[in-house]
Design a protein around this motif. Structure first.
Motif, PDB file in Angstrom:
ATOM      1  N   HIS A 141       0.840  -1.202   0.000  1.00  0.00           N
ATOM      2  CA  HIS A 141       0.000   0.000   0.000  1.00  0.00           C
ATOM      3  C   HIS A 141       0.872   1.247   0.000  1.00  0.00           C
ATOM      4  CE1 HIS A 141       0.717  -1.289   4.175  1.00  0.00           C
ATOM      5  NE2 HIS A 141       0.847   0.005   4.441  1.00  0.00           N
ATOM      6  N   HIS A 158       0.890   4.927   1.758  1.00  0.00           N
ATOM      7  CA  HIS A 158       0.348   5.940   2.664  1.00  0.00           C
ATOM      8  C   HIS A 158       0.501   7.294   1.993  1.00  0.00           C
ATOM      9  CE1 HIS A 158       0.175   3.422   6.340  1.00  0.00           C
ATOM     10  NE2 HIS A 158       1.170   2.773   5.766  1.00  0.00           N
ATOM     11  N   ARG A 199      -3.783   4.589   0.360  1.00  0.00           N
ATOM     12  CA  ARG A 199      -4.279   4.827   1.732  1.00  0.00           C
ATOM     13  C   ARG A 199      -4.090   6.280   2.143  1.00  0.00           C
ATOM     14  NH1 ARG A 199      -2.330   0.537   6.069  1.00  0.00           N
ATOM     15  NH2 ARG A 199      -4.048   1.449   7.214  1.00  0.00           N
ATOM     16  N   HIS A 212       4.592   1.024   1.422  1.00  0.00           N
ATOM     17  CA  HIS A 212       4.970  -0.073   2.318  1.00  0.00           C
ATOM     18  C   HIS A 212       4.914  -1.400   1.579  1.00  0.00           C
ATOM     19  CE1 HIS A 212       4.308   1.872   6.533  1.00  0.00           C
ATOM     20  NE2 HIS A 212       5.473   2.160   5.992  1.00  0.00           N
TER      21      HIS A 212
END
Ligand code: ZN
Length: 209
Positions: free
Chosen positions: A137, A139, A175, A185
């Protein structure tokens, strides 16, 4: 250089200029614990900070546990803070093979049907449901999301380049959140697949919904 090659080069330069690299955070296997489970595993202790992580709310603690599965165990798996409502173990698929656990690839917090593993310290042993391989994902802040034209839960494609083992990761989850800072990540398996090094650059190349 023909027209098409020139176009491709210009497109690449424009993308690089408008979208500097996304920092890549490689998540080694780790554990999130509820306050109750922490107190069971580390009686009389408080969770203390080992170091800050890039996401401002999160930190690595000084506490480590052994993760035990049917076929083996992994010692020294670090506990990340702060406490979570529900304990959760995040392992790589390689870790899963090593200890004999078939890990589903999930977003953090989605533990439906995730297998149980045992967590062991000198003081105690508990069973936690469950263990997952975290879904990769990115961030990002709400402003970043606007800039990239993505919203929470979107699947995006991210290219990771370092000149040696170029790789496009599809199905990377966006995200955005008010307090997040830009960071992709991935886990250690994914980092190794991309031959990741310090000069690796990640770049969103498309929305692949
Ligand atoms: Zn993350």
């Amino acid at each position: 250089m023909n027209d098409n090659e020139l176009r491709a080069l210009i497109k690449q330069i424009v993308e690089e200029e408008t979208q500097p690299g996304i920092p890549i955070g490689v998540s080694n296997h780790h554990i999130h614990l509820s306050e109750e489970d922490f107190e069971t595993l580390f009686p009389g202790q408080k969770m203390t900070k080992f170091k800050n992580l890039r996401q401002p709310a999160d930190f690595a603690s000084n506490s480590k546990v052994t993760v035990v599965g049917p076929k083996g165990e992994i010692p020294g798996v670090r506990v990340l803070g702060p406490y979570r409502k529900q304990s959760q173990v995040e392992l790589s698929l390689t870790d899963g093979f090593q200890i004999g656990v078939n890990l589903p690839v999930r977003m953090s917090g989605n533990l439906d049907g995730a297998p149980s593993v045992t967590l062991k310290t000198d003081a105690a042993e508990i069973t936690v449901a469950g263990a997952i391989a975290a879904k990769r994902h990115v961030h990002m802040s709400l402003e970043d999301a606007k800039k990239y034209g993505v919203k929470l839960g979107d699947n995006i494609a991210v290219e990771v380049t370092n000149g040696k083992r170029r790789l496009v990761f599809n199905d990377v989850v966006a995200r955005p959140r008010e307090d997040f800072v830009l960071e992709m990540h991935i886990d250690t398996d994914e980092a190794n697949a991309a031959g990741l090094s310090k000069d690796s650059i990640a770049r969103i190349i498309s929305d692949n919904n």
